[in-house]
Write a protein that holds these residues in place. Structure first.
Motif, short mmCIF file in Angstrom:
data_model
loop_
_atom_site.label_atom_id
_atom_site.label_comp_id
_atom_site.label_asym_id
_atom_site.label_seq_id
_atom_site.Cartn_x
_atom_site.Cartn_y
_atom_site.Cartn_z
N PRO A 78 0.80 -1.23 0.00
CA PRO A 78 0.00 0.00 0.00
C PRO A 78 0.84 1.28 0.00
CG PRO A 78 -0.77 -1.54 1.68
CD PRO A 78 0.52 -2.07 1.15
N MET A 79 0.42 2.23 -0.82
CA MET A 79 1.12 3.51 -0.95
C MET A 79 1.23 4.25 0.38
SD MET A 79 2.98 5.37 -2.83
CE MET A 79 2.75 4.64 -4.42
N PRO A 80 0.18 4.26 1.24
CA PRO A 80 0.34 4.95 2.53
C PRO A 80 1.46 4.36 3.38
CG PRO A 80 -1.98 4.59 2.07
CD PRO A 80 -1.21 3.84 1.01
N GLN A 81 1.66 3.03 3.32
CA GLN A 81 2.76 2.43 4.07
C GLN A 81 4.11 2.82 3.47
OE1 GLN A 81 1.52 -1.75 4.17
NE2 GLN A 81 1.35 -1.54 6.40
N ARG A 82 4.18 2.85 2.17
CA ARG A 82 5.42 3.29 1.50
C ARG A 82 5.76 4.72 1.92
NH1 ARG A 82 5.22 1.23 -4.74
NH2 ARG A 82 4.13 -0.72 -4.35
N GLN A 83 4.75 5.58 1.91
CA GLN A 83 4.97 6.97 2.27
C GLN A 83 5.38 7.11 3.74
OE1 GLN A 83 1.13 8.39 1.00
NE2 GLN A 83 1.92 9.12 -0.97
N CYS A 84 4.77 6.32 4.61
CA CYS A 84 5.12 6.35 6.03
C CYS A 84 6.57 5.93 6.25
CB CYS A 84 4.17 5.45 6.81
SG CYS A 84 4.46 5.44 8.58
N ILE A 85 6.99 4.88 5.57
CA ILE A 85 8.39 4.42 5.67
C ILE A 85 9.33 5.50 5.17
CG2 ILE A 85 10.06 2.77 4.73
CD1 ILE A 85 7.74 0.68 4.84
N ALA A 86 9.03 6.05 4.00
CA ALA A 86 9.90 7.09 3.43
C ALA A 86 9.97 8.30 4.36
CB ALA A 86 9.39 7.51 2.05
N GLN A 87 8.85 8.70 4.91
CA GLN A 87 8.82 9.85 5.81
C GLN A 87 9.65 9.57 7.07
OE1 GLN A 87 5.02 10.96 7.57
NE2 GLN A 87 5.57 13.11 7.35
N GLY A 88 9.53 8.38 7.63
CA GLY A 88 10.32 8.01 8.80
C GLY A 88 11.81 8.03 8.52
N LEU A 89 12.20 7.51 7.36
CA LEU A 89 13.61 7.53 6.97
C LEU A 89 14.13 8.97 6.83
CD1 LEU A 89 13.63 4.65 4.34
CD2 LEU A 89 14.80 4.66 6.55
N TRP A 90 13.35 9.81 6.15
CA TRP A 90 13.78 11.19 5.95
C TRP A 90 13.88 11.95 7.26
CZ3 TRP A 90 16.51 12.24 2.09
CH2 TRP A 90 16.26 11.71 0.83
N LYS A 91 12.91 11.74 8.15
CA LYS A 91 12.96 12.43 9.44
C LYS A 91 14.16 11.97 10.27
CE LYS A 91 8.16 13.74 9.94
NZ LYS A 91 6.95 13.65 10.74
N GLY A 92 14.46 10.67 10.22
CA GLY A 92 15.63 10.15 10.93
C GLY A 92 16.92 10.72 10.38
N VAL A 93 17.04 10.75 9.05
CA VAL A 93 18.25 11.30 8.42
C VAL A 93 18.36 12.80 8.71
CG1 VAL A 93 19.33 11.83 6.18
CG2 VAL A 93 18.38 9.56 6.61
N GLU A 94 17.24 13.51 8.62
CA GLU A 94 17.25 14.95 8.92
C GLU A 94 17.72 15.20 10.36
OE1 GLU A 94 14.19 18.59 8.26
OE2 GLU A 94 13.39 16.88 9.38
N TYR A 95 17.23 14.40 11.30
CA TYR A 95 17.64 14.55 12.69
C TYR A 95 19.14 14.27 12.85
CZ TYR A 95 18.41 13.59 17.58
OH TYR A 95 18.94 13.60 18.84
N MET A 96 19.61 13.19 12.22
CA MET A 96 21.03 12.83 12.34
C MET A 96 21.92 13.97 11.83
SD MET A 96 21.20 9.82 13.73
CE MET A 96 22.81 9.21 13.34
N HIS A 97 21.48 14.67 10.81
CA HIS A 97 22.27 15.77 10.25
C HIS A 97 22.15 17.05 11.07
CE1 HIS A 97 24.01 14.04 6.62
NE2 HIS A 97 22.94 13.24 6.63
N SER A 98 21.22 17.05 12.02
CA SER A 98 21.04 18.26 12.84
C SER A 98 21.84 18.20 14.14
CB SER A 98 19.56 18.46 13.15
OG SER A 98 19.13 17.51 14.12
N ILE A 99 22.35 17.05 14.48
CA ILE A 99 23.08 16.96 15.77
C ILE A 99 24.57 17.14 15.58
CG2 ILE A 99 21.37 15.53 16.90
CD1 ILE A 99 23.17 13.12 16.46
#
Length: 135
Positions: free
Chosen positions: A114-135
């Protein structure tokens, strides 16, 4: 022998009951474990001594200790080494499923995923990467 550490003297084995090997990576081997006191499942990474010699493990440990974000795994504890095992063990919460297992089980992201699950996974990955680059 006098002066030799046994498993019963090792802080890792005093706190956790190690079970099977559940994975491996660049920096070491991951084992399924259970907290001896609480019965809570954990994942314990035995850091490869070669990674320690190169200093790669210290960077990983420093970064994970600094992290506090729901899209980045929490390093709960670092247990210094003992004679009969790798010098450092990293303790993490255990999960039944991770992204690599999900992708493997689904053979990638087939059309019926399902596309909503794909989007949720992608969003989680991006938020994690964004956080890692902010510390």
């Amino acid at each position: 022998r006098r002066g030799r550490m046994t498993q019963s003297d090792d802080p890792l084995y005093q706190k956790y009951v190690l079970a099977s090997r559940i994975g491996h990576g660049t920096y070491g081997v991951v084992y399924q474990a259970t907290c001896a006191k609480t019965g809570v499942a954990k994942a314990i990474k035995a850091v490869d001594p070669d990674a320690q010699k190169s200093g790669r493990d210290s960077v990983e440990i420093q970064v994970l200790r600094a992290c506090n974000h729901h899209n980045v795994i929490k390093l709960e504890e670092v247990i210094d080494g003992a004679e009969a095992r790798p010098p450092v063990a990293l303790v993490f919460p255990a999960y039944d499923m991770d992204l690599a297992k999900l992708i493997h089980l689904r053979r990638g992201f087939p059309e019926d995923f399902p596309m909503p699950q794909r989007q949720c996974i992608a969003q989680g990955l991006w938020k994690g990467v964004e956080y890692m680059h902010s510390i």
